[in-house]
Write an enzyme that holds these catalytic residues in place. Sequence first.
Site, PDB file in Angstrom:
ATOM      1  N   CYS A 189      -4.748   2.317  -3.744  1.00  5.36           N
ATOM      2  CA  CYS A 189      -3.523   2.839  -3.120  1.00  5.36           C
ATOM      3  C   CYS A 189      -2.348   1.888  -3.309  1.00  5.36           C
ATOM      4  O   CYS A 189      -1.481   1.772  -2.423  1.00  5.36           O
ATOM      5  CB  CYS A 189      -3.724   3.135  -1.624  1.00  5.36           C
ATOM      6  SG  CYS A 189      -4.902   4.428  -1.318  1.00  5.36           S
ATOM      7  N   LYS A 225     -10.355  -1.310  10.383  1.00  7.76           N
ATOM      8  CA  LYS A 225     -10.366  -2.448   9.451  1.00  7.76           C
ATOM      9  C   LYS A 225     -10.708  -3.742  10.173  1.00  7.76           C
ATOM     10  O   LYS A 225     -10.830  -4.793   9.560  1.00  7.76           O
ATOM     11  CB  LYS A 225      -9.011  -2.571   8.755  1.00  7.76           C
ATOM     12  CG  LYS A 225      -8.646  -1.297   7.993  1.00  7.76           C
ATOM     13  CD  LYS A 225      -7.870  -1.570   6.762  1.00  7.76           C
ATOM     14  CE  LYS A 225      -7.283  -0.308   6.185  1.00  7.76           C
ATOM     15  NZ  LYS A 225      -8.019   0.161   5.002  1.00  7.76           N
ATOM     16  N   ASP A 244       3.047  -4.647   8.180  1.00  7.53           N
ATOM     17  CA  ASP A 244       1.830  -3.865   8.027  1.00  7.53           C
ATOM     18  C   ASP A 244       0.648  -4.844   8.083  1.00  7.53           C
ATOM     19  O   ASP A 244       0.382  -5.561   7.124  1.00  7.53           O
ATOM     20  CB  ASP A 244       1.907  -3.124   6.684  1.00  7.53           C
ATOM     21  CG  ASP A 244       0.559  -2.578   6.231  1.00  7.53           C
ATOM     22  OD1 ASP A 244      -0.449  -2.805   6.916  1.00  7.53           O
ATOM     23  OD2 ASP A 244       0.533  -1.917   5.169  1.00  7.53           O
ATOM     24  N   HIS A 281       0.878  -1.182   0.000  1.00 12.51           N
ATOM     25  CA  HIS A 281       0.000   0.000   0.000  1.00 12.51           C
ATOM     26  C   HIS A 281       0.911   1.227   0.000  1.00 12.51           C
ATOM     27  O   HIS A 281       2.020   1.182   0.533  1.00 12.51           O
ATOM     28  CB  HIS A 281      -0.829  -0.057   1.289  1.00 12.51           C
ATOM     29  CG  HIS A 281      -1.914   0.945   1.413  1.00 12.51           C
ATOM     30  ND1 HIS A 281      -1.693   2.241   1.803  1.00 12.51           N
ATOM     31  CD2 HIS A 281      -3.250   0.846   1.233  1.00 12.51           C
ATOM     32  CE1 HIS A 281      -2.848   2.895   1.856  1.00 12.51           C
ATOM     33  NE2 HIS A 281      -3.810   2.068   1.510  1.00 12.51           N
ATOM     34  N   GLN A 311      -4.581  -5.395   6.909  1.00  9.98           N
ATOM     35  CA  GLN A 311      -5.586  -6.340   6.405  1.00  9.98           C
ATOM     36  C   GLN A 311      -5.619  -7.637   7.216  1.00  9.98           C
ATOM     37  O   GLN A 311      -6.396  -8.541   6.908  1.00  9.98           O
ATOM     38  CB  GLN A 311      -5.326  -6.656   4.926  1.00  9.98           C
ATOM     39  CG  GLN A 311      -5.494  -5.468   4.001  1.00  9.98           C
ATOM     40  CD  GLN A 311      -6.916  -4.892   4.034  1.00  9.98           C
ATOM     41  OE1 GLN A 311      -7.889  -5.607   4.271  1.00  9.98           O
ATOM     42  NE2 GLN A 311      -7.037  -3.594   3.813  1.00  9.98           N
TER      43      GLN A 311
HETATM   44  N1  PLP Z   1      -1.701  -0.922   4.555  1.00  6.42           N
HETATM   45  C1  PLP Z   1      -2.648  -1.676   3.990  1.00  6.42           C
HETATM   46  C2  PLP Z   1      -2.308  -3.045   3.490  1.00  6.42           C
HETATM   47  C3  PLP Z   1      -3.948  -1.169   3.868  1.00  6.42           C
HETATM   48  O1  PLP Z   1      -4.907  -1.909   3.315  1.00  6.42           O
HETATM   49  C4  PLP Z   1      -4.225   0.130   4.332  1.00  6.42           C
HETATM   50  C5  PLP Z   1      -5.548   0.729   4.143  1.00  6.42           C
HETATM   51  O2  PLP Z   1      -6.242   0.410   3.211  1.00  6.42           O
HETATM   52  C6  PLP Z   1      -3.206   0.853   4.951  1.00  6.42           C
HETATM   53  C7  PLP Z   1      -1.952   0.293   5.029  1.00  6.42           C
HETATM   54  C8  PLP Z   1      -3.447   2.200   5.535  1.00  6.42           C
HETATM   55  O3  PLP Z   1      -4.300   2.086   6.624  1.00  6.42           O
HETATM   56  P1  PLP Z   1      -4.905   3.380   7.345  1.00  6.42           P
HETATM   57  O4  PLP Z   1      -5.516   4.199   6.263  1.00  6.42           O
HETATM   58  O5  PLP Z   1      -5.909   2.813   8.297  1.00  6.42           O
HETATM   59  O6  PLP Z   1      -3.787   4.060   8.026  1.00  6.42           O
END
Ligand code: PLP
Length: 415
Positions: A373, A235, A209, A132, A212
């Site tokens: 993203c 999430k 990270d 992401h 998900q």
């Molecule tokens: N990393 C992953 C794999 C994501 O799916 C997302 C959000 O879609 C993020 C990071 C960013 O998360 P947040 O917007 O809650 O900070």
Amino acid sequence: MQNQVSHTAEKLDIKSLREEFPILRQKVNGYPLAYFDNAATTQKPARVIDALSTYYLEYNANIHRGIHTLAEKATKAFENTRKSVQQFINAPESEEIIFTRGTTESINLVAATYGRMMLEKGDEIIISGLEHHSNIVPWQLLAGEKQATIRVIPVQEDGSLDLNAYAQLLSGKTKIVAVNHASNSLGTINPVRQIIKKAHDAGAVVMIDGAQAGAHIPIDVKSLDCDFYTSSAHKFYGPTGAGFLYGRRELLEKMPPYMGGGEMIKDVSFSGTTYNDIPYKFEAGTPNIADVVAMNEAISFINQYGKEHMAAYENELLAYAVERTQNLSGFRAVGTASEKVSILSFLIDGIHSYDIGQMLDARGVAVRTGHHCTQPLMDHFGIEGTVRASLAVYNTKEEIDQFAEGLERVIKFMK
Ligand code: PLP
């Protein structure tokens, strides 16, 4: 194995679980809402929404420094969530849990503190082609500042990572490896245990990270031997604006603070300041008390039903969605790795993904379209974006029928 999986899924009473989500009772454009945008954000059970209003109705107060009853109650509720998160991810100590706004802020925190402290010119950071933007850009900022280099683990045709190539990328120059536990665009679950082990053998620390993973994959940072791990409450059925960063104690203690302000200090004078102990050293200012308190209810929701059972049911839903869609004219799944969370990303030849999304919405089905993203990943596949149906535990096979019938109509209408 197969039998075991279906057995655990049967333990869930989806009808009563679903009743916890008032928002799902509505109709959208005259059709029952089929909410398939869970990778962007999940819906919230009533117990999470109630926790938010109870906090504001009954014990709103600033935390940690108050001696009055409401302040003590608020502090206790806030700190209880820390203990719940510790158990949720099996962290050794609750002091290793830092509350943040979510995954994005956590990654930026690690890049700006640990990264800035450790990296020197010529060092390397390894990320993957599945990341992401929030697990790319903070490292680019750091690399730019430190004249370090970013190396990228390549993605294979099915959407899994090329681990042989990863092994080749690792070297004495590697200081940080940052990958996701599961891809938000394709659903691929990455073999993080193996990734961490190899990074440690090369002397690097690892940031996972888990945005998900929160709702779908049991997390055990101790057994993974993970250095940093993050997720966002919104999430995993919790509120927006709150999440956590886990960090190994010895790393957190060495790291400089991220932001300066109240709460993160022990003593302040004009000749110098001493910092608070972890986790408070990283929690400057008044935190998002209400949402952190409500996050606890999201964890209790997941614990009540059991993440393994939820994942087993979601796997069944994903298999059913694949079965219902794979033979549709021009249908092409993007991301078919063997280990996946319940995400179906796809294209239909000759029809723009945006049109598919709009026409599904007209029939009450909420999906997301675009690059999710993950522009470098889309570039890798030579596409602009996909349609993404991301499923959660409250979804049903009837909703998947509604989605598949919607797609049939899109194809009939557009071709
Ligand atoms: N990393 C992953 C794999 C994501 O799916 C997302 C959000 O879609 C993020 C990071 C960013 O998360 P947040 O917007 O809650 O900070």
